[in-house]
Design an enzyme around this catalytic site. Structure first.
Site, PDB file in Angstrom:
ATOM      1  N   ASP A  90       0.780  -1.082   0.062  1.00 50.63           N
ATOM      2  CA  ASP A  90      -0.194   0.073   0.061  1.00 50.63           C
ATOM      3  C   ASP A  90       0.913   1.143  -0.040  1.00 50.63           C
ATOM      4  O   ASP A  90       1.950   1.143   0.708  1.00 50.63           O
ATOM      5  CB  ASP A  90      -1.014   0.014   1.393  1.00 50.63           C
ATOM      6  CG  ASP A  90      -2.224   1.182   0.978  1.00 50.63           C
ATOM      7  OD1 ASP A  90      -2.410   1.254   0.048  1.00 50.63           O
ATOM      8  OD2 ASP A  90      -2.307   1.530   2.162  1.00 50.63           O
ATOM      9  N   HIS A 139      -3.791  14.032   0.668  1.00 49.57           N
ATOM     10  CA  HIS A 139      -4.122  13.423   1.725  1.00 49.57           C
ATOM     11  C   HIS A 139      -3.016  13.298   2.797  1.00 49.57           C
ATOM     12  O   HIS A 139      -3.091  13.595   4.146  1.00 49.57           O
ATOM     13  CB  HIS A 139      -4.527  11.680   1.441  1.00 49.57           C
ATOM     14  CG  HIS A 139      -4.248  10.872   2.564  1.00 49.57           C
ATOM     15  ND1 HIS A 139      -5.402  10.920   3.411  1.00 49.57           N
ATOM     16  CD2 HIS A 139      -3.643   9.829   3.056  1.00 49.57           C
ATOM     17  CE1 HIS A 139      -5.368   9.943   4.303  1.00 49.57           C
ATOM     18  NE2 HIS A 139      -4.291   9.238   4.099  1.00 49.57           N
ATOM     19  N   GLU A 142     -10.691   3.916   3.540  1.00 47.97           N
ATOM     20  CA  GLU A 142      -9.544   4.644   2.663  1.00 47.97           C
ATOM     21  C   GLU A 142     -10.085   4.408   0.956  1.00 47.97           C
ATOM     22  O   GLU A 142      -9.940   3.346   0.698  1.00 47.97           O
ATOM     23  CB  GLU A 142      -8.127   4.162   2.932  1.00 47.97           C
ATOM     24  CG  GLU A 142      -7.658   4.428   4.365  1.00 47.97           C
ATOM     25  CD  GLU A 142      -6.375   4.585   4.742  1.00 47.97           C
ATOM     26  OE1 GLU A 142      -5.566   3.877   3.723  1.00 47.97           O
ATOM     27  OE2 GLU A 142      -5.828   4.987   5.744  1.00 47.97           O
ATOM     28  N   GLU A 179      -9.175   4.011  -2.285  1.00 43.39           N
ATOM     29  CA  GLU A 179      -8.039   3.815  -2.963  1.00 43.39           C
ATOM     30  C   GLU A 179      -8.381   3.366  -4.376  1.00 43.39           C
ATOM     31  O   GLU A 179      -9.437   2.516  -4.504  1.00 43.39           O
ATOM     32  CB  GLU A 179      -7.013   2.999  -2.342  1.00 43.39           C
ATOM     33  CG  GLU A 179      -6.919   3.462  -0.800  1.00 43.39           C
ATOM     34  CD  GLU A 179      -5.615   2.859  -0.241  1.00 43.39           C
ATOM     35  OE1 GLU A 179      -4.578   2.038  -0.982  1.00 43.39           O
ATOM     36  OE2 GLU A 179      -5.263   2.788   0.912  1.00 43.39           O
ATOM     37  N   ASP A 189      -9.210   0.124   1.844  1.00 47.04           N
ATOM     38  CA  ASP A 189      -8.040  -0.209   2.768  1.00 47.04           C
ATOM     39  C   ASP A 189      -8.580   0.198   4.230  1.00 47.04           C
ATOM     40  O   ASP A 189      -8.023   1.280   4.637  1.00 47.04           O
ATOM     41  CB  ASP A 189      -6.710   0.258   2.510  1.00 47.04           C
ATOM     42  CG  ASP A 189      -5.739  -0.399   3.201  1.00 47.04           C
ATOM     43  OD1 ASP A 189      -5.784  -1.635   3.489  1.00 47.04           O
ATOM     44  OD2 ASP A 189      -4.717   0.031   3.511  1.00 47.04           O
ATOM     45  N   ARG A 222      -7.957   3.960  12.997  1.00 43.89           N
ATOM     46  CA  ARG A 222      -6.944   5.129  13.206  1.00 43.89           C
ATOM     47  C   ARG A 222      -6.219   5.198  14.628  1.00 43.89           C
ATOM     48  O   ARG A 222      -5.084   5.582  14.711  1.00 43.89           O
ATOM     49  CB  ARG A 222      -7.518   6.511  13.042  1.00 43.89           C
ATOM     50  CG  ARG A 222      -8.142   6.498  11.632  1.00 43.89           C
ATOM     51  CD  ARG A 222      -7.024   6.456  10.638  1.00 43.89           C
ATOM     52  NE  ARG A 222      -7.709   7.013   9.330  1.00 43.89           N
ATOM     53  CZ  ARG A 222      -6.843   6.920   8.347  1.00 43.89           C
ATOM     54  NH1 ARG A 222      -5.605   6.655   8.275  1.00 43.89           N
ATOM     55  NH2 ARG A 222      -7.601   7.303   7.127  1.00 43.89           N
ATOM     56  N   GLN A 237      -3.808   2.371  15.062  1.00 43.21           N
ATOM     57  CA  GLN A 237      -2.665   2.784  14.107  1.00 43.21           C
ATOM     58  C   GLN A 237      -1.789   3.738  14.834  1.00 43.21           C
ATOM     59  O   GLN A 237      -0.394   3.782  14.845  1.00 43.21           O
ATOM     60  CB  GLN A 237      -3.020   3.306  12.561  1.00 43.21           C
ATOM     61  CG  GLN A 237      -1.995   3.769  11.861  1.00 43.21           C
ATOM     62  CD  GLN A 237      -2.662   4.085  10.528  1.00 43.21           C
ATOM     63  OE1 GLN A 237      -3.595   3.996  10.237  1.00 43.21           O
ATOM     64  NE2 GLN A 237      -1.688   4.725   9.621  1.00 43.21           N
ATOM     65  N   LYS A 289      -4.387  -1.861  10.284  1.00 41.26           N
ATOM     66  CA  LYS A 289      -4.543  -1.878   8.732  1.00 41.26           C
ATOM     67  C   LYS A 289      -4.711  -3.640   8.324  1.00 41.26           C
ATOM     68  O   LYS A 289      -5.366  -3.845   7.308  1.00 41.26           O
ATOM     69  CB  LYS A 289      -3.494  -1.348   8.017  1.00 41.26           C
ATOM     70  CG  LYS A 289      -3.145  -0.037   8.152  1.00 41.26           C
ATOM     71  CD  LYS A 289      -4.248   0.676   7.176  1.00 41.26           C
ATOM     72  CE  LYS A 289      -3.671   2.066   6.866  1.00 41.26           C
ATOM     73  NZ  LYS A 289      -4.472   2.834   6.010  1.00 41.26           N
ATOM     74  N   THR A 314      -8.822  -5.521   3.808  1.00 43.43           N
ATOM     75  CA  THR A 314      -8.818  -4.644   2.698  1.00 43.43           C
ATOM     76  C   THR A 314      -9.803  -5.066   1.664  1.00 43.43           C
ATOM     77  O   THR A 314      -9.781  -6.420   1.251  1.00 43.43           O
ATOM     78  CB  THR A 314      -7.303  -4.737   2.072  1.00 43.43           C
ATOM     79  OG1 THR A 314      -6.543  -4.138   3.100  1.00 43.43           O
ATOM     80  CG2 THR A 314      -7.378  -3.803   0.945  1.00 43.43           C
ATOM     81  N   GLU A 367     -10.348  12.742   7.432  1.00 42.99           N
ATOM     82  CA  GLU A 367     -10.163  14.171   6.671  1.00 42.99           C
ATOM     83  C   GLU A 367     -11.614  14.575   6.587  1.00 42.99           C
ATOM     84  O   GLU A 367     -11.624  15.904   6.885  1.00 42.99           O
ATOM     85  CB  GLU A 367      -9.574  13.935   5.302  1.00 42.99           C
ATOM     86  CG  GLU A 367      -8.144  13.601   5.251  1.00 42.99           C
ATOM     87  CD  GLU A 367      -7.756  12.999   3.900  1.00 42.99           C
ATOM     88  OE1 GLU A 367      -7.144  13.959   3.103  1.00 42.99           O
ATOM     89  OE2 GLU A 367      -8.016  11.994   3.493  1.00 42.99           O
TER      90      GLU A 367
END
Length: 425
Positions: free
Chosen positions: A130, A137, A203, A205, A237, A241, A244, A257, A261, A368
């Site tokens: 990844d 971002h 996320e 992606e 993904d 948070r 992480q 993570k 996915t 975000e």
């Protein structure tokens, strides 16, 4: 290229003749997995075409490749074989070609309604990497955690930052995932706590599958990189948070993570996307010579994320972005991945990292969109979200809009299930 197929394709279908994405399916009636391409609301069974000798010509792979249960062997064939196969399938499906159109029995065997098939992972994914390729971002996350003056780390403008993900937890669209548990320390206390993540995120992606790959010790040059890319899928993904944040220093993402996915089932080829190739954002300062590419590095692929809570009757769009915003291209990602001699193999998945744009509604994560929880989103019906709650369903879609047709990717869908109890804790 013929503009129309003898198969009925709705005007708004994501799978017209100009697309022909590859996937692996199993008929609901039973049987082994099969390779196929999407056309309208049908799947063209490649094993049937190979069995009757319709996929035998110079540059086409052998019959056994089309009768495999994953796309790996086909991915390994390389660009000449991919190009020849796409040309052969386009001809067989065109409105003017009678070979398949006028043989009712063969057509009945070779075309399977998508509604009568279960989609499977398109290939055996040996490795998953990844990246972190969106400047918007990376800047937003940097501002949140380090301040505006130190938003981008010193290396970010010089190389595509990435980490090694977990291939075993890559799942197909429609697979629901339990909220992960792990260590968290939101208040920087002397002692962390353990429990379900309270900051679960998506996320937005896209990812690409590697074709032939390279031998150990032999890098792939930037001039060769595009020929190594078989095709693209949507990627969610998922990210915890809070887990992480506590674990990622000094080595990077791990349990925050690796729990899941999600990818879309149809692999859209690079050849189908060529009409939508466009310039990527300018790279300043200039990158090192091994990353300099003479080809435009971006594609105009529109992206959307919808969220549906357990109380909502229908999903609501919360993000609209575009693949062309990415600062680092797929070719640069692949070349940098191998510059140290690392060997990539057919079916390896390389993902872009979160794709955020320059506007408030184009931010590709809850982190975000709700700005680290300080600006919660308001959903139809009055609910608010800083991060995902149990029962929330995330739906990602992507498409390229052509002149009278649309190249679609299908969707990447998943629902958040409650955390499972951890025995002994």
């Amino acid at each position: 290229m013929p503009a129309r197929s003898f198969v009925d394709v709705a005007a708004d279908s994501p799978f017209p003749l100009q697309n022909l994405p590859y996937g692996v399916f199993r008929p609901k009636a039973g049987g082994e997995p099969r390779m196929g391409v999407a056309i309208g609301d049908q799947i063209l069974d490649l094993s049937v075409l190979a069995e009757v000798g319709l996929l035998t010509a110079p540059l086409l792979p052998g019959r056994h490749v089309f009768q495999a249960t994953t796309l790996n062997a086909f991915m390994a064939q390389g660009k000449p074989a991919w190009k020849a196969t796409r040309a052969a399938l386009t001809q067989l499906l065109s409105a003017e070609e009678p070979t398949l159109r006028d043989q009712a029995d063969l057509r009945a065997r070779a075309l399977v309604p998508q509604a009568e098939a279960d989609m499977l992972l398109p290939c055996a994914i040996g490795d998953y990497t990844d990246f972190y390729s969106s400047r918007e971002h990376a800047t937003n996350v940097g501002i949140m955690f380090r301040g505006k003056e130190n938003a981008l780390m010193p290396n970010w403008l010089h190389l595509p930052v990435g980490y090694h993900g977990r291939a075993s937890s890559v799942v197909l669209s429609g697979t629901d995932l339990h909220r992960p548990s792990g260590q968290v320390n939101p208040t920087d206390a002397p002692q962390p706590s353990f429990g379900p993540s309270r900051s679960l995120d998506f996320e937005l992606e896209m990812g690409f599958f590697v074709g032939p790959g390279n031998e150990l010790g032999r890098p792939i040059r930037i001039a060769e990189a595009w020929d190594q890319i078989f095709g693209l899928v949507l990627v969610n993904d998922w990210s915890a948070r809070d887990i992480q944040r506590w674990e990622y220093q000094p080595l990077g993402p791990f349990l925050g993570k690796s729990f899941g996915t999600t990818i879309s089932p149809w692999v859209v080829t690079l050849e189908a996307l060529e009409p939508f190739r466009c310039a990527a954002p300018p790279q300043e300062p200039a990158v090192l010579p091994y990353l300099r590419d003479s080809q435009p590095g971006a594609f105009d692929i529109q992206l959307e994320v919808q969220l549906q809570s357990a109380r909502m009757a229908a999903p609501a769009a919360i993000c609209r972005s575009n693949f062309k915003h990415l600062y680092w291209s797929m070719a640069q990602q692949l070349t940098h991945h191998t510059v140290n001699g690392c060997n990539l193999r057919p079916g390896d998945l390389l993902a872009s990292g979160t794709i955020s744009g320059p506007t408030p509604n184009s931010l590709g994560s809850m982190l975000e969109l709700a700005w680290k929880g300080t600006r919660p989103l308001t959903l139809p019906g009055g609910e608010s979200r800083s991060f995902l709650q149990d029962g929330d369903r995330v739906i990602m879609t992507a498409w390229c809009q052509g002149d009278g047709y649309r190249i679609g990717f299908g969707s990447a869908v998943g629902t958040v299930l409650p955390a499972l109890p951890v025995e002994g804790i």
